[in-house]
Design an enzyme around this catalytic site. Structure first.
Site, PDB file in Angstrom:
ATOM      1  N   HIS A 394     145.483  87.948 152.140  1.00  0.00           N
ATOM      2  CA  HIS A 394     146.354  86.590 152.717  1.00  0.00           C
ATOM      3  C   HIS A 394     147.038  86.828 154.199  1.00  0.00           C
ATOM      4  O   HIS A 394     147.630  85.887 154.725  1.00  0.00           O
ATOM      5  CB  HIS A 394     147.690  86.580 151.811  1.00  0.00           C
ATOM      6  CG  HIS A 394     148.616  87.667 151.864  1.00  0.00           C
ATOM      7  ND1 HIS A 394     148.808  88.812 150.839  1.00  0.00           N
ATOM      8  CD2 HIS A 394     149.754  87.840 152.862  1.00  0.00           C
ATOM      9  CE1 HIS A 394     149.752  89.456 151.400  1.00  0.00           C
ATOM     10  NE2 HIS A 394     150.376  89.016 152.398  1.00  0.00           N
ATOM     11  N   ASP A 443     143.396  89.519 146.483  1.00  0.00           N
ATOM     12  CA  ASP A 443     143.980  89.611 147.973  1.00  0.00           C
ATOM     13  C   ASP A 443     143.539  91.024 148.467  1.00  0.00           C
ATOM     14  O   ASP A 443     144.103  92.144 148.529  1.00  0.00           O
ATOM     15  CB  ASP A 443     145.468  89.701 147.529  1.00  0.00           C
ATOM     16  CG  ASP A 443     146.325  89.524 149.023  1.00  0.00           C
ATOM     17  OD1 ASP A 443     145.663  89.126 149.916  1.00  0.00           O
ATOM     18  OD2 ASP A 443     147.455  90.026 148.686  1.00  0.00           O
ATOM     19  N   GLY A 542     155.641  92.179 155.823  1.00  0.00           N
ATOM     20  CA  GLY A 542     155.267  92.866 156.880  1.00  0.00           C
ATOM     21  C   GLY A 542     154.246  94.213 156.706  1.00  0.00           C
ATOM     22  O   GLY A 542     153.602  94.685 157.281  1.00  0.00           O
ATOM     23  N   SER A 544     152.640  94.055 153.813  1.00  0.00           N
ATOM     24  CA  SER A 544     151.556  93.678 153.140  1.00  0.00           C
ATOM     25  C   SER A 544     150.095  94.512 153.616  1.00  0.00           C
ATOM     26  O   SER A 544     149.965  94.534 154.810  1.00  0.00           O
ATOM     27  CB  SER A 544     151.219  92.146 153.405  1.00  0.00           C
ATOM     28  OG  SER A 544     152.306  91.391 152.746  1.00  0.00           O
TER      29      SER A 544
END
Length: 594
Positions: A394, A443, A542, A544
């Protein structure tokens, strides 16, 4: 006739005194005192507990009428728990304590006009007397010296506060005279006050107060912790018996409060003295020692701590290694420097500031923005091999061109250059073909770093890969794992962290990783949940693409990639991670083909 008339006048009074509703109303308003001891009060106390004031920050429980001090910015307030559980406070003058009552080097302040005191705790410690070590993540031995902040039983029940009025009559509560020495206080953290096999706590089971052992993990045994190097001034083992076989007194027992070396010294943390009875050598004696009773005489004795064998010099650099397969077991998941629990606390949301040597697989991925003509931080990532990085899909939905992406390894401070850093361009990257930008299913993204020689990252204490899991690896529920990243410290903060941070979370059971816990959002089998039930440590924006690594057989295994969540650090709300075991074939097929 006159006697009969008096009896008739007294009858309404007697009836109202016998009316149970009147008695209950009287108790509910808090007018009962402990001096009253009629039988109905014992019954109603069990049915209708006293009102209590609960601190929203520390979860401390205080009965009506209790008083305490608290910090209000740089000022100190005197507080009282009043009727209907209302807290009334006012500012008071304080001075430095004549004799400190704070553990772990805390600063002691006492009220000018009373004997009340308050502690200003150093980073990483909390509690009324700084007795709780928030960085203590595992137990050693039977856990008698465990002072961490895990508050959940083996079955997943939340522990009862040791100061709760529902524990009246129990043997071990915060109201015991020696409660501090046993680690009991106004908190609900697991402790082992009676020398059981491991820490435990009281829990509610079907409206009854019971007890259960806690799910605190056991520390990995380091043989060098249980032996003394030189005179043993750095010894931090759990030996608590002297050479003559006498049991050591706790360093915070009342008997040693007037001795030079006790748990309330300003340098107690540096010398290893605390709320325990383990042998220590704070004064540079011949070997570790402790206070003991010989007969009725308070004295001290040396402990029989074995000497450490001479260590083989450890190798601090690793040679380069070209990517070949996903079998990165050679040096993966083995950091040179063990995580430190003495670093100051700093929000990840929650967690601690860290050093890149504690998370050498952590990656920062930057994206180039033509308008500003500069790179800016985009997301985290994980080094899995010399030329290969995993991150979250993402983060790259905009489909950046490879030439606009940059990968930074080996950097503790996000914006500061370092002699240990390694910076690479991206040759190619793949977003999973079935990634769903609405549900965040699948993801995951794989990056290949650009290199002329086929060798990219040079392994060092600051740059090492995490281990990829076996496809069928399943760890037990509530296993403690680490997360790390450069993300925001609060959900709505406008800034990313300047320094890498790490936090501790636990793997949630799959039957609790459900939409009902996450505002109705879909949770698929490609996802896993992990969180801190205290609501302290969690990933945030952030972070991620960063790692969720769990220890297995002495190595840190990449079990998840930070993906999404319902806010940051909400109590009893887990974070959601991409389940890496689902993508072993996807990762290996692309690495082999490229």
């Amino acid at each position: 006739m006159k006697l009969l008339l008096n009896l008739l006048l007294l009858l309404p009074v007697l009836c109202s005194a016998a009316d149970p509703t009147v008695l209950h109303h009287r108790q509910k308003r808090g007018t009962r005192t402990y001096r009253d001891s009629v039988p109905w009060q014992t019954t109603t106390r069990r049915l209708r507990p006293k009102e209590s004031c609960v601190d929203t920050d520390s979860a401390a429980v205080r009965d009506m009428g209790a008083t305490w001090l608290r910090w209000k910015g740089p000022k100190v307030e005197f507080c009282r728990c009043t009727v209907r559980a209302r807290v009334r406070c006012h500012e008071i003058p304080v001075t430095t304590c004549f004799v400190s009552k704070c553990y772990n080097g805390g600063t002691c302040k006492e009220a000018v006009y009373s004997s009340d005191f308050i502690c200003q705790c150093p980073p990483g410690f909390t509690g009324t007397q700084c007795e709780i070590n928030t960085g203590e993540r595992c137990l050693r031995g039977q856990g008698s010296g465990y002072r961490g902040s895990w508050g959940m039983s083996m079955s997943g029940l939340e522990c009862i506060n040791w100061n709760s009025s529902s524990l009246r009559g129990k043997k071990f509560t915060a109201r015991r005279p020696e409660a501090n020495t046993l680690g009991l206080g106004n908190h609900n953290y697991c402790r082992n006050p009676d020398g059981d096999t491991k820490p435990w706590c009281y829990v509610y089971k079907k409206a009854q107060v019971s007890w259960e052992f806690c799910s605190v993990p056991t520390c990995i045994i380091d043989p060098y912790l249980e032996c003394a190097q030189g005179s043993g001034q750095t010894y931090r083992g759990t030996k608590a018996v002297t050479r003559s076989g006498l049991k050591c007194l706790p360093w915070d027992s009342a008997a040693v409060s007037r001795k030079i070396y006790n748990a309330w010294r300003p340098d107690a943390r540096e010398t290893g003295i605390g709320s325990h009875n383990f042998c220590r050598n704070p004064d540079g004696d011949l070997s570790p020692w402790c206070h003991v009773y010989k007969g009725s005489q308070l004295t001290w004795e040396l402990c029989d701590v074995p000497k450490c064998p001479r260590k083989t010099p450890s190798i601090t650099t690793f040679g380069p290694r070209a990517p070949a397969t996903t079998n990165n077991q050679g040096s993966c998941g083995q950091r040179i420097e063990a995580p430190s629990n003495s670093l100051p606390m700093f929000r990840i949301r929650g967690g601690q500031v860290s050093d890149i040597r504690e998370q050498p697989w952590q990656v920062a991925i930057n994206a180039y923005w033509p308008r500003s003509k500069a790179y800016s931080f985009r997301c985290g990532g994980v080094l899995i091999d010399s030329c290969w990085i995993l991150s979250a899909a993402h983060c790259f939905q905009e489909r950046f061109e490879e030439k606009h992406l940059q990968v930074v390894l080996g950097r503790t401070f996000r914006l500061q250059n370092s002699s240990s850093e390694q910076i690479f361009d991206v040759e190619k990257y793949w977003i999973h073909e079935q990634y769903d930008d609405e549900t965040y299913d699948n993801d995951i993204a794989l990056f290949k770093l650009k290199s002329e020689s086929g060798i990219c990252a040079i392994y060092s204490p600051e740059v090492l890969p995490a281990c990829l899991p076996e496809p069928n690896l399943a760890l037990p529920d509530w296993t403690e794992c680490e997360i790390s990243g450069y993300g925001k410290e609060e959900e709505f903060s406008p800034f990313y962290s300047e320094r890498i941070k790490r936090g501790m979370v636990r793997l949630w059971p799959q039957d609790q990783c459900v939409p009902e816990k996450l505002s109705g959002r879909l949770v698929t089998s490609n996802m896993l949940c992990a969180g801190d039930t205290r609501g302290l440590d969690d990933a945030c924006k952030g972070d991620s693409g960063g790692p969720l690594v769990c220890q297995k057989n002495g190595r840190m295994i990449l079990m998840g990639l930070i993906s999404w969540g319902d806010g940051c650090g909400k109590k009893d709300i887990p974070g959601v991670y991409t389940r890496v075991t689902k993508y072993s074939n996807w990762i290996s097929s692309r690495m082999r083909a490229n």
